[in-house]
Design an enzyme around this catalytic site. Structure first.
Site, PDB file in Angstrom:
ATOM      1  N   ARG A   1      -7.555  -8.016 -15.898  1.00  0.00           N
ATOM      2  CA  ARG A   1      -6.431  -7.896 -16.836  1.00  0.00           C
ATOM      3  C   ARG A   1      -6.869  -8.362 -18.223  1.00  0.00           C
ATOM      4  O   ARG A   1      -6.300  -9.288 -18.791  1.00  0.00           O
ATOM      5  CB  ARG A   1      -5.244  -8.719 -16.332  1.00  0.00           C
TER       6      ARG A   1
ATOM      7  N   GLU B   1      -8.903  -1.190  -9.043  1.00  0.00           N
ATOM      8  CA  GLU B   1      -8.028  -0.513  -8.077  1.00  0.00           C
ATOM      9  C   GLU B   1      -8.808  -0.034  -6.862  1.00  0.00           C
ATOM     10  O   GLU B   1      -8.327  -0.115  -5.741  1.00  0.00           O
ATOM     11  CB  GLU B   1      -7.292   0.664  -8.730  1.00  0.00           C
TER      12      GLU B   1
ATOM     13  N   GLN C   1      -7.051  -1.976   0.416  1.00  0.00           N
ATOM     14  CA  GLN C   1      -7.263  -2.626   1.718  1.00  0.00           C
ATOM     15  C   GLN C   1      -7.917  -4.001   1.601  1.00  0.00           C
ATOM     16  O   GLN C   1      -8.464  -4.508   2.573  1.00  0.00           O
ATOM     17  CB  GLN C   1      -8.170  -1.776   2.648  1.00  0.00           C
ATOM     18  N   THR C   2      -7.953  -4.582   0.420  1.00  0.00           N
ATOM     19  CA  THR C   2      -8.675  -5.845   0.250  1.00  0.00           C
ATOM     20  C   THR C   2      -7.838  -6.832  -0.562  1.00  0.00           C
ATOM     21  O   THR C   2      -7.171  -6.433  -1.518  1.00  0.00           O
ATOM     22  CB  THR C   2     -10.029  -5.584  -0.460  1.00  0.00           C
TER      23      THR C   2
ATOM     24  N   LEU D   1     -17.486  -6.022   1.134  1.00  0.00           N
ATOM     25  CA  LEU D   1     -16.128  -5.575   0.753  1.00  0.00           C
ATOM     26  C   LEU D   1     -15.568  -4.588   1.777  1.00  0.00           C
ATOM     27  O   LEU D   1     -14.373  -4.382   1.858  1.00  0.00           O
ATOM     28  CB  LEU D   1     -16.152  -4.867  -0.606  1.00  0.00           C
TER      29      LEU D   1
ATOM     30  N   TYR E   1      -2.062   7.268  -5.682  1.00  0.00           N
ATOM     31  CA  TYR E   1      -1.838   5.906  -6.184  1.00  0.00           C
ATOM     32  C   TYR E   1      -2.834   5.557  -7.302  1.00  0.00           C
ATOM     33  O   TYR E   1      -2.434   5.148  -8.396  1.00  0.00           O
ATOM     34  CB  TYR E   1      -1.930   4.862  -5.061  1.00  0.00           C
TER      35      TYR E   1
ATOM     36  N   ASP F   1       2.004   1.834  -4.384  1.00  0.00           N
ATOM     37  CA  ASP F   1       1.169   1.209  -3.350  1.00  0.00           C
ATOM     38  C   ASP F   1       2.092   0.560  -2.313  1.00  0.00           C
ATOM     39  O   ASP F   1       3.315   0.730  -2.360  1.00  0.00           O
ATOM     40  CB  ASP F   1       0.201   0.195  -3.981  1.00  0.00           C
TER      41      ASP F   1
ATOM     42  N   GLU G   1       2.789  -2.516 -13.405  1.00  0.00           N
ATOM     43  CA  GLU G   1       2.069  -3.714 -12.973  1.00  0.00           C
ATOM     44  C   GLU G   1       3.046  -4.811 -12.555  1.00  0.00           C
ATOM     45  O   GLU G   1       2.801  -5.560 -11.608  1.00  0.00           O
ATOM     46  CB  GLU G   1       1.147  -4.219 -14.084  1.00  0.00           C
TER      47      GLU G   1
ATOM     48  N   CYS H   1       8.515 -10.517  -3.582  1.00  0.00           N
ATOM     49  CA  CYS H   1       9.105  -9.677  -2.537  1.00  0.00           C
ATOM     50  C   CYS H   1       8.033  -9.385  -1.479  1.00  0.00           C
ATOM     51  O   CYS H   1       7.673  -8.245  -1.234  1.00  0.00           O
ATOM     52  CB  CYS H   1       9.632  -8.385  -3.164  1.00  0.00           C
TER      53      CYS H   1
ATOM     54  N   CYS I   1      13.954 -14.323  -2.319  1.00  0.00           N
ATOM     55  CA  CYS I   1      15.065 -13.647  -2.999  1.00  0.00           C
ATOM     56  C   CYS I   1      15.786 -14.564  -3.988  1.00  0.00           C
ATOM     57  O   CYS I   1      16.231 -14.114  -5.046  1.00  0.00           O
ATOM     58  CB  CYS I   1      16.053 -13.098  -1.980  1.00  0.00           C
TER      59      CYS I   1
HETATM   60 FE1  SF4 Z   1      12.807  -8.318  -2.725  1.00  0.00          FE
HETATM   61 FE2  SF4 Z   1      14.646 -10.192  -2.326  1.00  0.00          FE
HETATM   62 FE3  SF4 Z   1      14.008  -9.432  -4.803  1.00  0.00          FE
HETATM   63 FE4  SF4 Z   1      15.356  -7.800  -3.202  1.00  0.00          FE
HETATM   64  S1  SF4 Z   1      16.043  -9.767  -3.975  1.00  0.00           S
HETATM   65  S2  SF4 Z   1      13.626  -7.263  -4.490  1.00  0.00           S
HETATM   66  S3  SF4 Z   1      14.437  -8.265  -1.217  1.00  0.00           S
HETATM   67  S4  SF4 Z   1      12.688 -10.480  -3.324  1.00  0.00           S
END
Ligand code: SF4
Length: 330
Positions: free
Chosen positions: A24, A40, A45-46, A83, A123, A141, A180, A190, A197
């Site tokens: 970055r 990328e 997978q890594t 890798l 992707y 992704d 990004e 998430c 949340c």
């Molecule tokens: Fe993900 Fe929770 Fe944010 Fe919804 S509120 S995008 S489930 S982290």
């Protein structure tokens, strides 16, 4: 809340929480395409933490497209060693050469041109288009699929539908940052099992959160059991040399050096007290029993022991070598 407030909250959060990562070097949307592309390809997978030292070493050896296109492929494989998914290294090389020959050593700047290049799928082409050239596309992704499935309560994760929904949120002049930030949100907040949340910047826009159904998205698809295979690794060595085979490019781990693997027990076994070695690939698991044999295995050639460090070997073969080293054999 209006739709634009989702991106406002997301970008605000990203500005304050984005990780500092070696690829970055400039804000998303204005980043060198070479840097985006290499990172990328390595990140597929890594894990990020595994990729960092590889990326840093890579940039020292091949700082730009020109140096990569002119490189010896064995040196590329050596840098890639460990890798995994070695096909990516071959595709990188093929792509660098195509860019040198057909595009005067530059990346084309649109998704539709990028996706024609070797190794760039939907992707990665979208990631380069957005993160390097700020094109208004969505790079989808695993992170983006998961976040979108929760944001919009999507049972079926259809990339076209996700792109349509997210494009409505994307600020036209900030395509790179938006992409990004969304990927970063999936990685840091998430996440698959325990999304945070309560501290999520887009919880007010998240349908799953608002309807208390976060645990139901994305829908979990049971994994198929992975086949297990067993092989013998045929080991022949003298005091100064060990016999290895360079695997043809169309084989698994193609281009890498390794021990000759056999399905059948070799007849010319001298001793067999090396511990078995296990390794898991995406599509199968392998258990290898190393066997000391009394004559060079087919297609193998002698490698001076001091040269072993300079060759590109797979993790599986390095594990076998570690077993030999523990016996004081190499
Ligand atoms: Fe993900 Fe929770 Fe944010 Fe919804 S509120 S995008 S489930 S982290």
């Amino acid at each position: 809340m209006t739709t634009s407030s989702l991106s406002h909250h997301l970008l605000n959060w990203f500005e304050n929480h984005a990780r500092t990562l070696p690829w970055r070097s400039a804000p998303a949307g204005q980043r060198p395409a070479y840097e985006v592309w290499i990172s990328e390809m390595m990140l597929q997978q890594t894990q990020v933490s595994s990729v960092i030292p590889y990326f840093e070493r890579w940039m020292k050896c091949f700082p730009d497209l020109e140096s990569l296109a002119k490189a010896d492929f064995d040196d590329i494989l050596k840098l890639w060693e460990g890798l995994g998914y070695y096909r990516r290294a071959r595709l990188l090389y093929a792509c660098a050469q195509e860019l040198a020959q057909k595009y005067q050593g530059n990346f084309p700047q649109s998704y539709h041109e990028l996706i024609k290049l070797p190794g760039l799928g939907p992707y990665s082409a979208a990631a380069v288009a957005a993160l390097a050239f700020n094109e208004t596309v969505i790079a989808i992704d695993g992170n983006v699929k998961r976040v979108s499935s929760r944001l919009f309560c999507l049972e079926v994760v259809d990339p076209k539908e996700i792109a349509e929904k997210l494009l409505k949120e994307l600020p036209l002049d900030k395509a790179g940052l938006f992409n990004e930030a969304l990927i970063e949100l999936g990685a840091l907040v998430c996440n698959p099992k325990h999304p945070s949340c309560d501290s999520c910047p887009v919880k007010a826009h998240c349908t799953a959160f608002q309807t208390d159904r976060v645990d139901s998205f994305p829908k979990v698809i049971p994994k198929k059991p992975v086949p297990k295979i067993e092989r013998y690794a045929l080991i022949y060595q003298t005091k100064s040399h060990i016999w290895l085979r360079k695997r043809p490019t169309d084989e698994l781990l193609g281009g890498l050096w390794g021990f000759v693997l056999s399905e059948a027990l070799a007849k010319e076994v001298s001793s067999a007290d090396l511990p078995p070695v296990k390794h898991a690939y995406t599509h199968f698991k392998i258990r290898v029993k190393p066997l000391m044999v009394t004559m060079p295995p087919p297609d193998s050639e002698p490698i001076a022991l001091e040269k072993l460090k300079t060759l590109a070997l797979s993790k599986l073969d390095r594990k076998i070598l570690a077993g030999l080293a523990a016996l004081g054999s190499v």
